[in-house]
Design a protein around this motif. Structure first.
Motif, PDB file in Angstrom:
ATOM      1  N   HIS A 100     -34.626 105.831 -45.336  1.00 43.12           N
ATOM      2  CA  HIS A 100     -33.688 104.855 -45.900  1.00 43.12           C
ATOM      3  C   HIS A 100     -32.396 104.864 -45.080  1.00 43.12           C
ATOM      4  O   HIS A 100     -31.847 103.816 -44.715  1.00 43.12           O
ATOM      5  CB  HIS A 100     -33.418 105.211 -47.361  1.00 43.12           C
ATOM      6  CG  HIS A 100     -32.892 104.062 -48.166  1.00 43.12           C
ATOM      7  ND1 HIS A 100     -32.804 104.098 -49.531  1.00 43.12           N
ATOM      8  CD2 HIS A 100     -32.419 102.843 -47.803  1.00 43.12           C
ATOM      9  CE1 HIS A 100     -32.309 102.945 -49.970  1.00 43.12           C
ATOM     10  NE2 HIS A 100     -32.055 102.185 -48.945  1.00 43.12           N
ATOM     11  N   ARG A 101     -31.928 106.039 -44.769  1.00 41.17           N
ATOM     12  CA  ARG A 101     -30.712 106.157 -43.958  1.00 41.17           C
ATOM     13  C   ARG A 101     -30.952 105.664 -42.537  1.00 41.17           C
ATOM     14  O   ARG A 101     -30.086 105.017 -41.937  1.00 41.17           O
ATOM     15  CB  ARG A 101     -30.253 107.610 -43.941  1.00 41.17           C
ATOM     16  CG  ARG A 101     -29.841 108.139 -45.302  1.00 41.17           C
ATOM     17  CD  ARG A 101     -29.580 109.628 -45.247  1.00 41.17           C
ATOM     18  NE  ARG A 101     -29.250 110.178 -46.549  1.00 41.17           N
ATOM     19  CZ  ARG A 101     -29.099 111.462 -46.795  1.00 41.17           C
ATOM     20  NH1 ARG A 101     -29.254 112.328 -45.809  1.00 41.17           N
ATOM     21  NH2 ARG A 101     -28.798 111.899 -47.994  1.00 41.17           N
ATOM     22  N   LEU A 102     -32.133 105.996 -42.003  1.00 43.10           N
ATOM     23  CA  LEU A 102     -32.442 105.567 -40.643  1.00 43.10           C
ATOM     24  C   LEU A 102     -32.444 104.044 -40.553  1.00 43.10           C
ATOM     25  O   LEU A 102     -31.965 103.466 -39.569  1.00 43.10           O
ATOM     26  CB  LEU A 102     -33.800 106.135 -40.218  1.00 43.10           C
ATOM     27  CG  LEU A 102     -34.218 105.873 -38.770  1.00 43.10           C
ATOM     28  CD1 LEU A 102     -33.284 106.582 -37.804  1.00 43.10           C
ATOM     29  CD2 LEU A 102     -35.655 106.323 -38.538  1.00 43.10           C
ATOM     30  N   LYS A 103     -32.957 103.383 -41.548  1.00 41.67           N
ATOM     31  CA  LYS A 103     -32.993 101.912 -41.561  1.00 41.67           C
ATOM     32  C   LYS A 103     -31.594 101.323 -41.478  1.00 41.67           C
ATOM     33  O   LYS A 103     -31.364 100.300 -40.842  1.00 41.67           O
ATOM     34  CB  LYS A 103     -33.690 101.432 -42.832  1.00 41.67           C
ATOM     35  CG  LYS A 103     -33.630  99.915 -43.082  1.00 41.67           C
ATOM     36  CD  LYS A 103     -34.391  99.567 -44.348  1.00 41.67           C
ATOM     37  CE  LYS A 103     -34.295  98.064 -44.639  1.00 41.67           C
ATOM     38  NZ  LYS A 103     -33.050  97.716 -45.333  1.00 41.67           N
ATOM     39  N   HIS A 104     -30.630 101.960 -42.141  1.00 41.67           N
ATOM     40  CA  HIS A 104     -29.271 101.430 -42.195  1.00 41.67           C
ATOM     41  C   HIS A 104     -28.362 101.940 -41.078  1.00 41.67           C
ATOM     42  O   HIS A 104     -27.268 101.410 -40.899  1.00 41.67           O
ATOM     43  CB  HIS A 104     -28.637 101.768 -43.545  1.00 41.67           C
ATOM     44  CG  HIS A 104     -29.202 100.980 -44.692  1.00 41.67           C
ATOM     45  ND1 HIS A 104     -28.965  99.637 -44.854  1.00 41.67           N
ATOM     46  CD2 HIS A 104     -30.018 101.341 -45.705  1.00 41.67           C
ATOM     47  CE1 HIS A 104     -29.604  99.210 -45.935  1.00 41.67           C
ATOM     48  NE2 HIS A 104     -30.248 100.222 -46.471  1.00 41.67           N
ATOM     49  N   ASN A 105     -28.804 102.974 -40.368  1.00 37.75           N
ATOM     50  CA  ASN A 105     -27.903 103.593 -39.386  1.00 37.75           C
ATOM     51  C   ASN A 105     -28.506 103.652 -37.988  1.00 37.75           C
ATOM     52  O   ASN A 105     -28.105 104.483 -37.173  1.00 37.75           O
ATOM     53  CB  ASN A 105     -27.526 105.007 -39.845  1.00 37.75           C
ATOM     54  CG  ASN A 105     -26.648 104.993 -41.075  1.00 37.75           C
ATOM     55  OD1 ASN A 105     -25.430 104.870 -40.981  1.00 37.75           O
ATOM     56  ND2 ASN A 105     -27.264 105.098 -42.242  1.00 37.75           N
ATOM     57  N   SER A 106     -29.484 102.809 -37.716  1.00 37.93           N
ATOM     58  CA  SER A 106     -30.076 102.778 -36.387  1.00 37.93           C
ATOM     59  C   SER A 106     -30.555 101.359 -36.100  1.00 37.93           C
ATOM     60  O   SER A 106     -30.362 100.444 -36.902  1.00 37.93           O
ATOM     61  CB  SER A 106     -31.254 103.766 -36.297  1.00 37.93           C
ATOM     62  OG  SER A 106     -32.373 103.278 -37.023  1.00 37.93           O
ATOM     63  N   ARG A 107     -31.211 101.190 -34.951  1.00 41.17           N
ATOM     64  CA  ARG A 107     -31.692  99.873 -34.541  1.00 41.17           C
ATOM     65  C   ARG A 107     -33.126  99.592 -35.008  1.00 41.17           C
ATOM     66  O   ARG A 107     -33.727  98.627 -34.558  1.00 41.17           O
ATOM     67  CB  ARG A 107     -31.615  99.755 -33.013  1.00 41.17           C
ATOM     68  CG  ARG A 107     -30.200  99.913 -32.464  1.00 41.17           C
ATOM     69  CD  ARG A 107     -29.303  98.778 -32.898  1.00 41.17           C
ATOM     70  NE  ARG A 107     -27.922  98.970 -32.460  1.00 41.17           N
ATOM     71  CZ  ARG A 107     -26.932  98.126 -32.721  1.00 41.17           C
ATOM     72  NH1 ARG A 107     -27.180  97.045 -33.435  1.00 41.17           N
ATOM     73  NH2 ARG A 107     -25.714  98.376 -32.290  1.00 41.17           N
ATOM     74  N   TRP A 108     -33.677 100.432 -35.870  1.00 41.33           N
ATOM     75  CA  TRP A 108     -34.958 100.100 -36.481  1.00 41.33           C
ATOM     76  C   TRP A 108     -34.768  98.894 -37.394  1.00 41.33           C
ATOM     77  O   TRP A 108     -33.793  98.817 -38.145  1.00 41.33           O
ATOM     78  CB  TRP A 108     -35.487 101.274 -37.295  1.00 41.33           C
ATOM     79  CG  TRP A 108     -36.144 102.342 -36.482  1.00 41.33           C
ATOM     80  CD1 TRP A 108     -35.519 103.426 -35.910  1.00 41.33           C
ATOM     81  CD2 TRP A 108     -37.525 102.449 -36.150  1.00 41.33           C
ATOM     82  NE1 TRP A 108     -36.429 104.192 -35.241  1.00 41.33           N
ATOM     83  CE2 TRP A 108     -37.676 103.623 -35.371  1.00 41.33           C
ATOM     84  CE3 TRP A 108     -38.652 101.669 -36.426  1.00 41.33           C
ATOM     85  CZ2 TRP A 108     -38.912 104.024 -34.868  1.00 41.33           C
ATOM     86  CZ3 TRP A 108     -39.879 102.071 -35.935  1.00 41.33           C
ATOM     87  CH2 TRP A 108     -40.004 103.235 -35.167  1.00 41.33           C
ATOM     88  N   ARG A 109     -35.702  97.938 -37.355  1.00 45.61           N
ATOM     89  CA  ARG A 109     -35.635  96.749 -38.192  1.00 45.61           C
ATOM     90  C   ARG A 109     -36.974  96.565 -38.913  1.00 45.61           C
ATOM     91  O   ARG A 109     -38.029  96.957 -38.415  1.00 45.61           O
ATOM     92  CB  ARG A 109     -35.320  95.507 -37.347  1.00 45.61           C
ATOM     93  CG  ARG A 109     -33.926  95.523 -36.757  1.00 45.61           C
ATOM     94  CD  ARG A 109     -32.881  95.408 -37.875  1.00 45.61           C
ATOM     95  NE  ARG A 109     -31.534  95.548 -37.373  1.00 45.61           N
ATOM     96  CZ  ARG A 109     -30.854  96.690 -37.362  1.00 45.61           C
ATOM     97  NH1 ARG A 109     -31.431  97.796 -37.819  1.00 45.61           N
ATOM     98  NH2 ARG A 109     -29.630  96.737 -36.904  1.00 45.61           N
ATOM     99  N   VAL A 110     -36.916  95.919 -40.081  1.00 47.04           N
ATOM    100  CA  VAL A 110     -38.105  95.745 -40.898  1.00 47.04           C
ATOM    101  C   VAL A 110     -38.029  94.416 -41.629  1.00 47.04           C
ATOM    102  O   VAL A 110     -36.946  93.934 -41.976  1.00 47.04           O
ATOM    103  CB  VAL A 110     -38.252  96.913 -41.909  1.00 47.04           C
ATOM    104  CG1 VAL A 110     -37.054  96.981 -42.846  1.00 47.04           C
ATOM    105  CG2 VAL A 110     -39.550  96.789 -42.702  1.00 47.04           C
ATOM    106  N   ARG A 111     -39.193  93.818 -41.849  1.00 45.44           N
ATOM    107  CA  ARG A 111     -39.270  92.633 -42.695  1.00 45.44           C
ATOM    108  C   ARG A 111     -40.588  92.668 -43.460  1.00 45.44           C
ATOM    109  O   ARG A 111     -41.539  93.376 -43.097  1.00 45.44           O
ATOM    110  CB  ARG A 111     -39.169  91.353 -41.868  1.00 45.44           C
ATOM    111  CG  ARG A 111     -40.317  91.093 -40.916  1.00 45.44           C
ATOM    112  CD  ARG A 111     -40.142  89.737 -40.245  1.00 45.44           C
ATOM    113  NE  ARG A 111     -41.165  89.473 -39.256  1.00 45.44           N
ATOM    114  CZ  ARG A 111     -42.386  88.997 -39.533  1.00 45.44           C
ATOM    115  NH1 ARG A 111     -42.714  88.752 -40.785  1.00 45.44           N
ATOM    116  NH2 ARG A 111     -43.258  88.787 -38.571  1.00 45.44           N
ATOM    117  N   GLN A 112     -40.644  91.905 -44.543  1.00 41.02           N
ATOM    118  CA  GLN A 112     -41.825  91.845 -45.392  1.00 41.02           C
ATOM    119  C   GLN A 112     -42.846  90.868 -44.821  1.00 41.02           C
ATOM    120  O   GLN A 112     -42.492  89.812 -44.298  1.00 41.02           O
ATOM    121  CB  GLN A 112     -41.422  91.412 -46.805  1.00 41.02           C
ATOM    122  CG  GLN A 112     -40.530  92.403 -47.543  1.00 41.02           C
ATOM    123  CD  GLN A 112     -41.335  93.406 -48.349  1.00 41.02           C
ATOM    124  OE1 GLN A 112     -42.554  93.295 -48.487  1.00 41.02           O
ATOM    125  NE2 GLN A 112     -40.638  94.401 -48.900  1.00 41.02           N
TER     126      GLN A 112
END
Length: 466
Positions: free
Chosen positions: A396-408
């Motif tokens: 959860h933190r990695l999603k908000h604090n790095s360049r990893w991106r996600v979509r449904q």
């Protein structure tokens, strides 16, 4: 008697066996060289990721920490291993590339194996840095001539001789690492591990063994018929020990007659029996529950279990939860998706649907994770099934604090894009009553807006927007 007559059958050199031995030696050497090269690639990737960490307006330490987390996830996916395994490989690569360089060279040359090298690193952990070179030099001499099992004892003796701290001090540090962990296995079985003081482990083993001996003796004494005695004692001693250990761990402690506690943990001594009823989270089809079918149930955190075991667990469960779903598409009934707080039914559904963290490769249980708005709620993301997914705190933190991106992708599917451009799809682990979603065609990826990074890693807020 001639020398020819004294020659034993098969004592002459066999060219086939000789060729196999030569080939095995060459293969073993090439394996070591490949493993050494893998370590070099891993260390190069780690050091480069740290050196080029994204300047996102935080302290340098925080930037480097999330850069390390990000590259760990990326390398784990590339090697198809768990992140915990990858963390260990990164540590080994860093140590071999910066401190124990002679061990890396010996591995590349094939004079020692990977297990030897790992044992050197493991034994050197508790040694002061100024003793690493001396320990490595002595250990490598022995490793080249010993099997990994024999070398483990040798390396431990070398470390013990060189260590400046007493064993008493080191034992105190080791006690702080005691823990229990669960390891699933096949066919409805699992391993339960305890890491604790050696004297306690030996005492527990001896006590359970003694109780098993006593149980078998009592069974023989109380059996009236020979076939009954055979039935009570036919199982291996190891199985009886496992049954006794499970009984001791799952049964509530018996309070003393005078009411005084003999335990050093009052919470255990006075807890009500229902606290100790161990009923895990279970999903069981209705037809299986009432006995119409024997379709497998789903033990969350493990996988499919047989119908009889599932019904037995349900019979012992203190509470049951029913999830109401739409009869057409199977989605849960929910309230206004424009409100941030999730309804209990929707939260329960998302946990039921995902079962584990939805980051690629992660297996953290949903109950120990958080529910994330894939498109942040603060940027018009809705509190509905198609915008929610389970993420553990770390990812959860990695999603908000790095360049990893996600979509449904729909039907619970997620598409992750790594900082290096790798694309990884994850789907829920559906129970037997739900079919896995297909792989829909991927439209052009449009990353959601980057949420303002947080300046801490220890007190990450559990408040919106997520």
């Amino acid at each position: 008697m001639s020398e020819a007559l004294l020659q034993l059958p098969g004592s002459a050199a066999d060219p086939v066996i000789t060729g196999c031995l030569t080939g095995l030696a060459a293969v073993q050497s090439s394996i070591g060289a490949a493993q050494a090269e893998q370590y070099r690639f891993i260390e190069t990737a780690r050091s480069h990721a740290i050196a080029t960490a994204d300047p996102m307006g935080r302290s340098r330490r925080i930037e480097e920490e999330f850069a390390l987390r990000s590259i760990t996830s990326e390398l784990a996916l590339a090697l198809r291993v768990h992140e915990r395994t990858m963390t260990g490989l990164i540590y080994e690569a860093k140590q071999l590339g910066t401190v124990f360089t002679k061990s890396l060279s010996a591995l590349a040359a094939g004079t020692v194996g990977q297990r030897h090298v790992r044992e050197i690193l493991a034994q050197a952990v508790t040694l002061p840095p100024e003793l690493h070179a001396r320990f490595e030099a002595e250990a490598l001499v022995q490793a080249a001539a010993q099997t990994p099992t024999a070398f483990r004892r040798t390396a431990a003796r070398i470390r013990e001789r060189l260590h400046p701290d007493s064993l008493t001090v080191r034992a105190a540090k080791g006690r702080a690492e005691r823990r229990l962990w669960f390891e699933p296995d096949a066919d409805g079985m699992a391993w339960l591990h305890l890491y604790l003081e050696a004297e306690k482990a030996i005492a527990i083993t001896e006590r359970i063994s003694h109780l098993a001996d006593q149980a078998q003796a009592e069974a023989l004494d109380s059996a009236e018929l020979p076939e009954t005695a055979a039935a009570l004692t036919s199982g291996p001693h190891a199985q009886l020990e496992a049954d006794i250990a499970a009984e001791l761990l799952l049964s509530p402690p018996a309070p003393p007659a005078d009411g005084a506690s003999t335990s050093q943990m009052p919470g255990l001594a006075f807890s009500r029996p229902e606290v100790f009823v161990a009923v895990p989270k279970l999903t069981i089809p209705y037809a299986t529950l009432i006995g119409q079918t024997d379709d497998p149930a789903e033990l969350h955190g493990y996988g499919p279990i047989d119908a009889d075991t599932a019904r037995r667990l349900v019979a012992a469960a203190p509470t049951l939860h029913r999830i109401l779903v739409d009869p057409v598409d199977g989605t849960p009934l929910q309230l206004d998706p424009r409100k941030y707080p999730l309804t209990k039914a929707l939260r329960r559904w998302i946990l039921y649907r995902d079962q584990i963290c939805r980051f690629p490769g992660c297996t953290r249980k949903a109950e120990r994770s958080e529910i994330d708005h894939t498109h942040p709620f603060g940027y018009d993301g809705l509190s509905e099934e198609d915008n929610l997914a389970v993420l553990c705190k770390k990812h959860h933190r990695l999603k908000h604090n790095s360049r990893w991106r996600v979509r449904q992708l729909g039907l619970g599917g997620l598409r992750w894009v790594s900082p290096a451009g790798g694309i990884y799809d994850t789907h829920p682990a559906p129970p037997s009553s739900r079919k896995p979603p297909g792989d829909p065609p991927a439209p052009p990826f449009e990353p959601p807006p980057l949420v303002e990074p947080v300046e801490t890693t220890t007190n990450f807020p559990d408040t919106p927007p997520f």
